[in-house]
Design a protein around this motif. Structure first.
Motif, mmCIF file in Angstrom:
data_model
loop_
_atom_site.group_PDB
_atom_site.id
_atom_site.type_symbol
_atom_site.label_atom_id
_atom_site.label_comp_id
_atom_site.label_asym_id
_atom_site.label_seq_id
_atom_site.Cartn_x
_atom_site.Cartn_y
_atom_site.Cartn_z
ATOM 1 N N ASP A 68 0.816 -1.222 0.000
ATOM 2 C CA ASP A 68 0.000 0.000 0.000
ATOM 3 C C ASP A 68 0.845 1.264 0.000
ATOM 4 N N GLY A 69 2.170 1.107 -0.070
ATOM 5 C CA GLY A 69 3.059 2.255 -0.121
ATOM 6 C C GLY A 69 3.562 2.738 1.216
ATOM 7 N N THR A 70 3.159 2.111 2.302
ATOM 8 C CA THR A 70 3.655 2.504 3.620
ATOM 9 C C THR A 70 5.133 2.134 3.741
ATOM 10 N N ILE A 71 5.931 3.087 4.217
ATOM 11 C CA ILE A 71 7.372 2.895 4.357
ATOM 12 C C ILE A 71 7.709 2.608 5.819
ATOM 13 N N TYR A 72 8.460 1.548 6.052
ATOM 14 C CA TYR A 72 8.934 1.199 7.394
ATOM 15 C C TYR A 72 10.461 1.254 7.395
ATOM 16 N N GLN A 73 11.036 1.908 8.399
ATOM 17 C CA GLN A 73 12.480 1.860 8.558
ATOM 18 C C GLN A 73 12.803 0.737 9.531
ATOM 19 N N THR A 74 13.517 -0.267 9.041
ATOM 20 C CA THR A 74 13.765 -1.478 9.820
ATOM 21 C C THR A 74 15.189 -1.579 10.349
ATOM 22 N N ALA A 75 16.061 -0.672 9.926
ATOM 23 C CA ALA A 75 17.420 -0.619 10.464
ATOM 24 C C ALA A 75 17.905 0.822 10.375
ATOM 25 N N ALA A 76 18.790 1.187 11.282
ATOM 26 C CA ALA A 76 19.360 2.528 11.259
ATOM 27 C C ALA A 76 20.284 2.683 10.055
ATOM 28 N N ILE A 77 20.237 3.834 9.415
ATOM 29 C CA ILE A 77 21.033 4.078 8.216
ATOM 30 C C ILE A 77 22.519 3.918 8.489
ATOM 31 N N TYR A 78 22.968 4.326 9.659
ATOM 32 C CA TYR A 78 24.401 4.292 9.947
ATOM 33 C C TYR A 78 24.872 2.921 10.418
ATOM 34 N N GLN A 79 23.983 1.945 10.411
ATOM 35 C CA GLN A 79 24.342 0.566 10.702
ATOM 36 C C GLN A 79 24.442 -0.221 9.391
ATOM 37 N N ARG A 80 25.412 -1.106 9.309
ATOM 38 C CA ARG A 80 25.524 -2.010 8.157
ATOM 39 C C ARG A 80 24.520 -3.149 8.318
ATOM 40 N N THR A 81 23.914 -3.553 7.216
ATOM 41 C CA THR A 81 23.094 -4.771 7.194
ATOM 42 C C THR A 81 23.570 -5.637 6.029
ATOM 43 N N ASN A 82 23.311 -6.933 6.119
ATOM 44 C CA ASN A 82 23.690 -7.850 5.039
ATOM 45 C C ASN A 82 22.524 -7.997 4.075
ATOM 46 N N HIS A 83 22.608 -7.301 2.958
ATOM 47 C CA HIS A 83 21.500 -7.343 1.992
ATOM 48 C C HIS A 83 21.966 -7.420 0.549
ATOM 49 N N VAL A 84 23.257 -7.294 0.286
ATOM 50 C CA VAL A 84 23.722 -7.225 -1.102
ATOM 51 C C VAL A 84 24.221 -8.566 -1.624
ATOM 52 N N GLY A 85 25.152 -9.207 -0.933
ATOM 53 C CA GLY A 85 25.751 -10.440 -1.440
ATOM 54 C C GLY A 85 27.004 -10.144 -2.242
ATOM 55 N N PRO A 86 27.666 -11.182 -2.787
ATOM 56 C CA PRO A 86 28.902 -10.985 -3.557
ATOM 57 C C PRO A 86 28.677 -10.060 -4.749
ATOM 58 N N LEU A 87 29.580 -9.101 -4.914
ATOM 59 C CA LEU A 87 29.429 -8.101 -5.967
ATOM 60 C C LEU A 87 29.842 -8.635 -7.330
ATOM 61 N N PHE A 196 20.549 1.037 -7.639
ATOM 62 C CA PHE A 196 20.622 -0.173 -8.460
ATOM 63 C C PHE A 196 19.604 -1.216 -8.010
ATOM 64 N N ARG A 197 19.107 -1.985 -8.974
ATOM 65 C CA ARG A 197 18.342 -3.190 -8.664
ATOM 66 C C ARG A 197 19.301 -4.260 -8.155
ATOM 67 N N HIS A 198 18.855 -5.057 -7.216
ATOM 68 C CA HIS A 198 19.695 -6.087 -6.610
ATOM 69 C C HIS A 198 20.376 -7.001 -7.637
ATOM 70 N N PRO A 199 19.665 -7.511 -8.654
ATOM 71 C CA PRO A 199 20.321 -8.436 -9.588
ATOM 72 C C PRO A 199 21.426 -7.794 -10.428
ATOM 73 N N LEU A 200 21.443 -6.464 -10.519
ATOM 74 C CA LEU A 200 22.507 -5.826 -11.283
ATOM 75 C C LEU A 200 23.835 -5.898 -10.541
ATOM 76 N N VAL A 201 23.788 -5.765 -9.214
ATOM 77 C CA VAL A 201 25.034 -5.692 -8.449
ATOM 78 C C VAL A 201 25.483 -7.044 -7.915
ATOM 79 N N SER A 202 24.566 -8.009 -7.826
ATOM 80 C CA SER A 202 24.890 -9.316 -7.258
ATOM 81 C C SER A 202 24.116 -10.395 -8.017
ATOM 82 N N SER A 203 24.576 -11.625 -7.928
ATOM 83 C CA SER A 203 23.965 -12.725 -8.692
ATOM 84 C C SER A 203 22.684 -13.205 -8.005
#
Length: 221
Positions: A68-87, A196-203
């Protein structure tokens, strides 16, 4: 448009709901934020993703956009999270290198290590440099799909990962994505070319976020 960001990296704005999950945070960033990576959750509902973020050592991104377009912030910006994978190698996309510039039969891990030795502006943003935005959306097997005999023992999740087609983001999600990308770019002084879209930067599944559009007009507050 600038937004207020507190010392922890939480946005203060009426459009952003706080749902911070410390379990997905992996410590304070030690590098500058240089880009944004857009994902889809591969989950049916917002609640299933929020619940998964509460598991010990869960992985997730900094923002989550519901259908529905509602935005939730689930982690602090200045914290690293694992979301990308091998570049992947950005230079291959930009034409600044060729496969011959990499060791023969170099796999994803080897290429990632090579990329991480480069300056941030010469490669795609990794977990340390990227803000992650997830949109609720599921990958579904095409109607009538039948695995080949060698794949019949695969789990449903593995088949979906290989052959699934992600839901098209809703119009509300793309409007919210455009707003969020715009305010992050302005507030963090990031160029628009570093989203970037995720598939562009990682497999990853090549259909993930294929319908994501962060270039819609953004109304002022």
């Amino acid at each position: 448009m600038l937004v207020e960001i507190d010392k922890h990296g939480m946005i203060s704005h009426a459009r952003v709901r706080h749902a911070r999950s410390p379990q997905i945070e992996r410590g304070k960033r030690t590098a500058a934020i240089t880009g944004i990576v857009v994902h889809q959750t591969d989950a049916e509902t917002l609640e299933s993703s929020l619940n998964s973020y509460r598991n010990p050592k869960a992985n997730g991104a900094h923002f989550l956009i519901d259908k529905d377009g509602t935005i939730y912030q689930t982690a602090a910006i200045y914290q690293r999270t694992n979301h990308v994978g091998p570049l992947k190698a950005r230079c291959l996309i930009t034409g600044k290198c060729t496969p011959r510039d990499f060791p023969a039969k170099a796999g994803a891990t080897a290429i990632h290590r090579i990329e991480m030795r480069k300056a941030p502006h010469e490669r795609y943003p990794g977990n340390m440099e990227a803000i992650g935005i997830e949109m609720v959306g599921r990958a579904r097997l095409p109607a009538g799909f039948r695995p080949i005999p060698e794949e019949r023992h695969w789990s449903l999740d593995k088949l979906r990962g290989e052959y699934g087609i992600f839901d098209t983001p809703t119009a509300a999600q793309n409007q919210a994505l455009s707003w969020l990308v715009s305010v992050l770019e302005d507030s963090m002084q990031m160029p628009h070319t570093e989203v970037f879209r995720h598939p562009l930067v990682s497999s990853k599944n090549k259909t993930e976020a294929q319908g994501a559009n962060w270039n819609l007009p953004v109304p002022k507050p």
